[in-house]
Design an enzyme around this catalytic site. Structure first.
Site, mmCIF file in Angstrom:
data_model
loop_
_atom_site.group_PDB
_atom_site.id
_atom_site.type_symbol
_atom_site.label_atom_id
_atom_site.label_comp_id
_atom_site.label_asym_id
_atom_site.label_seq_id
_atom_site.Cartn_x
_atom_site.Cartn_y
_atom_site.Cartn_z
ATOM 1 N N CYS A 1 107.374 74.891 60.856
ATOM 2 C CA CYS A 1 108.771 75.100 61.238
ATOM 3 C C CYS A 1 108.843 76.091 62.406
ATOM 4 O O CYS A 1 107.996 76.966 62.549
ATOM 5 C CB CYS A 1 109.575 75.630 60.052
ATOM 6 S SG CYS A 1 111.356 75.785 60.413
ATOM 7 N N ASP B 1 110.841 78.401 62.656
ATOM 8 C CA ASP B 1 111.285 79.696 62.125
ATOM 9 C C ASP B 1 110.362 80.836 62.566
ATOM 10 O O ASP B 1 109.146 80.748 62.396
ATOM 11 C CB ASP B 1 111.317 79.605 60.589
ATOM 12 C CG ASP B 1 112.094 80.759 59.966
ATOM 13 O OD1 ASP B 1 111.742 81.931 60.239
ATOM 14 O OD2 ASP B 1 113.043 80.500 59.212
ATOM 15 N N ARG C 1 109.705 83.511 61.349
ATOM 16 C CA ARG C 1 109.005 84.251 60.287
ATOM 17 C C ARG C 1 107.757 83.547 59.779
ATOM 18 O O ARG C 1 107.089 84.040 58.864
ATOM 19 C CB ARG C 1 109.979 84.494 59.117
ATOM 20 C CG ARG C 1 111.177 85.347 59.505
ATOM 21 C CD ARG C 1 112.281 85.260 58.476
ATOM 22 N NE ARG C 1 112.826 83.897 58.381
ATOM 23 C CZ ARG C 1 113.772 83.528 57.526
ATOM 24 N NH1 ARG C 1 114.264 84.413 56.675
ATOM 25 N NH2 ARG C 1 114.223 82.284 57.512
ATOM 26 N N HIS D 1 108.469 75.836 54.510
ATOM 27 C CA HIS D 1 108.622 77.183 53.938
ATOM 28 C C HIS D 1 109.923 77.277 53.161
ATOM 29 O O HIS D 1 110.931 76.672 53.537
ATOM 30 C CB HIS D 1 108.576 78.258 55.041
ATOM 31 C CG HIS D 1 109.751 78.210 55.982
ATOM 32 N ND1 HIS D 1 110.796 79.095 55.902
ATOM 33 C CD2 HIS D 1 110.054 77.370 57.004
ATOM 34 C CE1 HIS D 1 111.677 78.815 56.853
ATOM 35 N NE2 HIS D 1 111.256 77.774 57.531
ATOM 36 N N CYS E 1 114.166 77.776 54.227
ATOM 37 C CA CYS E 1 114.254 77.109 55.537
ATOM 38 C C CYS E 1 115.711 76.770 55.869
ATOM 39 O O CYS E 1 116.383 76.049 55.127
ATOM 40 C CB CYS E 1 113.407 75.836 55.523
ATOM 41 S SG CYS E 1 113.389 74.974 57.109
HETATM 42 CO CO CO Z 1 112.438 76.430 58.588
#
Ligand code: CO
Length: 209
Positions: free
Chosen positions: A43, A45, A47, A99, A102
């Protein structure tokens, strides 16, 4: 505030110095070429940085990231990355890593409109639709979201197995597909054990001769 980017340049200078301090030949060796064993599809993302969460170094992992770690058959971006990684680099393992927590998964579970991304998220809605009975039996919304996160990873691994790129590779060599989920709270990866090592794992209609 307008100089916030400067910390990135400063960080880069420090990174370069540290690596050269540890190994004066570090960058010269990396510049010679890459032969990573893994393709990571994760992803976007911020993090879930692929190298950091797997404690791998530059050169060890070929990486593709998009919202909610999707493998969409009409996406030339993921298909180009996949073909290059499998055919030319010869990666041995492909990892789809979702994850918990999400935003893409959460957004797909609402009826809100967000913009272009709704077209992307529709692919996750299709996963939800396929597993409606299982998902709607989970009354706790957080748990249901977690389960959709897992099911989405499983379906993206299956999407990999449906590609001619992966099936061509299976004719001549081993290529392992993995589905993982990363926990933002724990920093730990869970292996969903959806390993597809051959086209026997997918329905006949998706198999190429
Ligand atoms: Co995500």
């Amino acid at each position: 505030m307008e100089n916030a980017y400067q910390k990135l340049i400063d960080g880069n200078r420090r990174h370069s110095l540290e690596k050269k301090f540890e190994d004066p030949e570090y960058f010269k060796k990396l510049a010679l070429g890459q032969k990573p064993e893994y393709l990571w599809i994760g992803c976007s993302d911020s993090r879930v940085p692929a190298n950091e969460v797997t404690n791998t170094d530059a050169g060890e992992m070929f990486v593709h990231r998009n919202i909610a770690n999707m493998v969409v058959h009409t996406d030339f971006n993921v298909l180009s990355v996949l073909e290059y990684a499998v055919k030319y680099i010869g990666v041995k393992h492909i990892i789809v890593c979702g994850h918990y927590g999400c935003g893409g998964i959460k957004a797909s579970m609402t009826n809100q409109r967000h913009g272009y991304v709704d077209n992307w998220l529709r692919n996750i809605k299709d996963v939800y639709n396929k597993y409606t009975v299982e998902l709607e039996n989970i009354s706790d919304l957080d748990k249901r979201t977690e389960r959709l996160t897992e099911l989405n990873v499983i379906e993206q691994v299956r999407n990999l197995a449906k590609t001619s790129i992966v099936q061509e590779a299976w004719k001549t060599r081993e290529l392992h597909l993995h589905g993982w989920v990363y926990g933002l709270n724990s920093g730990l990866i869970t292996d969903l054990k959806v390993i597809h090592d051959g086209k026997e794992d997918i329905e006949d209609i998706y198999r190429f001769d």
